[in-house]
Write a protein that holds these residues in place. Sequence first.
Motif, mmCIF file in Angstrom:
data_model
loop_
_atom_site.group_PDB
_atom_site.id
_atom_site.type_symbol
_atom_site.label_atom_id
_atom_site.label_comp_id
_atom_site.label_asym_id
_atom_site.label_seq_id
_atom_site.Cartn_x
_atom_site.Cartn_y
_atom_site.Cartn_z
ATOM 1 N N ALA A 219 0.864 -1.195 0.021
ATOM 2 C CA ALA A 219 0.068 0.102 -0.016
ATOM 3 C C ALA A 219 0.847 1.235 0.141
ATOM 4 C CB ALA A 219 -0.986 0.027 1.012
ATOM 5 N N GLN A 220 1.965 1.310 0.635
ATOM 6 C CA GLN A 220 2.954 2.537 0.857
ATOM 7 C C GLN A 220 3.423 2.673 -0.567
ATOM 8 O OE1 GLN A 220 1.770 3.799 3.504
ATOM 9 N NE2 GLN A 220 3.928 4.222 3.908
ATOM 10 N N ILE A 221 3.822 1.436 -1.118
ATOM 11 C CA ILE A 221 4.495 1.706 -2.834
ATOM 12 C C ILE A 221 3.536 2.361 -3.816
ATOM 13 C CG2 ILE A 221 5.245 0.304 -4.645
ATOM 14 C CD1 ILE A 221 6.598 -1.495 -2.921
ATOM 15 N N SER A 222 2.278 1.895 -3.454
ATOM 16 C CA SER A 222 0.997 2.394 -4.295
ATOM 17 C C SER A 222 0.990 3.800 -4.013
ATOM 18 C CB SER A 222 -0.025 1.757 -4.135
ATOM 19 O OG SER A 222 -1.292 2.026 -5.017
ATOM 20 N N LYS A 223 0.837 4.101 -2.570
ATOM 21 C CA LYS A 223 0.511 5.535 -2.021
ATOM 22 C C LYS A 223 1.321 6.564 -2.803
ATOM 23 C CE LYS A 223 -0.219 8.142 2.200
ATOM 24 N NZ LYS A 223 -0.116 8.183 3.460
ATOM 25 N N THR A 336 -17.551 -2.575 -0.327
ATOM 26 C CA THR A 336 -17.294 -1.165 -0.325
ATOM 27 C C THR A 336 -16.176 -0.904 0.776
ATOM 28 O OG1 THR A 336 -19.133 -0.679 -1.303
ATOM 29 C CG2 THR A 336 -17.828 1.024 -0.511
ATOM 30 N N ILE A 337 -16.621 -1.398 2.054
ATOM 31 C CA ILE A 337 -16.134 -1.007 3.367
ATOM 32 C C ILE A 337 -14.572 -1.893 3.337
ATOM 33 C CG2 ILE A 337 -16.124 -1.399 5.724
ATOM 34 C CD1 ILE A 337 -17.850 1.003 4.590
ATOM 35 N N ILE A 338 -14.692 -3.023 2.732
ATOM 36 C CA ILE A 338 -13.502 -4.026 2.836
ATOM 37 C C ILE A 338 -12.624 -3.319 1.982
ATOM 38 C CG2 ILE A 338 -12.537 -6.198 2.126
ATOM 39 C CD1 ILE A 338 -15.086 -7.507 3.140
ATOM 40 N N ARG A 339 -13.071 -2.933 0.697
ATOM 41 C CA ARG A 339 -11.919 -2.281 0.025
ATOM 42 C C ARG A 339 -11.456 -0.850 0.545
ATOM 43 N NH1 ARG A 339 -11.871 1.912 -3.509
ATOM 44 N NH2 ARG A 339 -10.592 1.652 -5.415
ATOM 45 N N ALA A 340 -12.238 -0.112 1.239
ATOM 46 C CA ALA A 340 -11.785 1.265 1.632
ATOM 47 C C ALA A 340 -10.691 0.841 3.007
ATOM 48 C CB ALA A 340 -12.844 2.000 2.193
ATOM 49 N N GLY A 344 -6.718 1.652 3.035
ATOM 50 C CA GLY A 344 -6.197 2.622 4.127
ATOM 51 C C GLY A 344 -7.111 3.872 4.321
ATOM 52 N N GLU A 345 -8.435 3.947 3.700
ATOM 53 C CA GLU A 345 -9.195 5.055 3.250
ATOM 54 C C GLU A 345 -9.928 5.497 4.836
ATOM 55 O OE1 GLU A 345 -9.923 4.830 -1.589
ATOM 56 O OE2 GLU A 345 -11.616 4.358 -0.127
ATOM 57 N N ILE A 346 -10.257 4.316 5.255
ATOM 58 C CA ILE A 346 -11.085 4.499 6.612
ATOM 59 C C ILE A 346 -10.462 3.726 7.780
ATOM 60 C CG2 ILE A 346 -13.204 4.835 5.375
ATOM 61 C CD1 ILE A 346 -13.919 1.960 5.730
#
Length: 456
Positions: A219-223, A336-340, A344-346
């Motif tokens: 996720a950090q590499i993507s972010k 939707t929530i699992i994806r978020a 790291g959106e929520i």
Amino acid sequence: MERNGFSFEQALDLLHQKKYAALRSLLSDAEPADIAEFYEQVSGNQYAIVFRILPKELAAEVFVELDSDLQQILIESFSDSELKEVLAELYMDDTVDLIEEMPANVVKRILANSTGETRKTVNELLKYPDDSAGGIMTTEMVRFKQNMTVEEAFELLRRVAIDKETIYTCYVTDVNSHLIGIVTVLTLLLASKDALIGDIMEENAICVSTLDDKEFVAAQISKYDVLALPVVDAEHRLVGIVTVDDAIDVMQDEAEEDFAKMNAMLPTEKPYLKTAPFELWKSRIPWLLLLMVSATFTGMIISSFEEALATQVILTAFIPMLMDTGGNSGGQASVTIIRAISLGEIRFGDWFRIVWKETRVALLCGGTLAAVCFVKLFVVDKWLMGKEITFLIALVICLTLCVTVLCAKVIGCTLPLLAKKMGFDPAVMASPFITTIVDAVSLLVYFQLAKYFLHL
């Protein structure tokens, strides 16, 4: 079949005709991933022949792309000298992955044909958990000292680049190997040859710890949109890097794992066609048993209202629609929530905002569904199909629909958050559990409203 100008049919034809020189020429211009795919069409006794035809460096790249079963077959066909050549061309993280996937007798042979330095590095990397940054990192990166000049840095690059997994981003360390900055090849090209690395490097480099979860690293590499992330130990010493190709593998594995869990299956690592029926049975039967037992609750609810249903049999016909709508609504919210959560959106602290948002969505969805259902009950069920639909029956069905969608949306967004808070995988709380809970809730609401309005 053709991939990037590489014809599988032509390659197979050359192989069958034993025109190995022409086959070598054809394969030399192909991508390693395409050659690995070509291997799936080659018979077992020809695996080693195709591999020996390939140029040494290309052969190593193809070897990494093959699945573990093919790798084992090739290793068992290699002489010790051939195995040493292949291992010498592999990057360290690929060597570790190979060792982790091979049986003990093959691992013993791999280690016996590896250099002492390789064995030492492999043993160090194997100490880290499989799901950590340390478990997926490679130790092959370019290090500079801050007192080096740009000219000296380029000289070092020319000497070591052939053995490094990536050279675009280089890392600056002090005498104790502490990470103090990064410098890109672009920065080196634009700088004066007499400039010091310490003057042109970027300080406060983004890095991860050896024990950070590999999904967090991906996720950090993507972010931050980087090609690699440095990995440091507890004392901030640079011990490795995680490259973007490893991050993509992590994200793909996670997506496949979540997909399996959300569809009531335990994840499997093998491709479908190579997975035995017994292994598929083991991955599916636990969930099926659990859901079968949990479905007993819905059966108990229906049984407790048997007498009421006997007086209004028409109500039974709409039970599947209500349960399916509830399950689908809950599934939408949970996915939707699992994806978020995964992006790291929520966080759990956003619980109230999430529930409030899903409540408004549920009211809009439930109202729309109820309105359409009300028209459908009188036009299709009553007028076209001749069912005995009264205004009160239609009201009970439509109100149940609204309440079911509301409950399903709230349950669907809440359970993954609770699972994450308690340290469980949110995907486990997806469709299987949510559907079972929502089914029971929808039936309870349905029968209670029917008792109230229809005086059952």
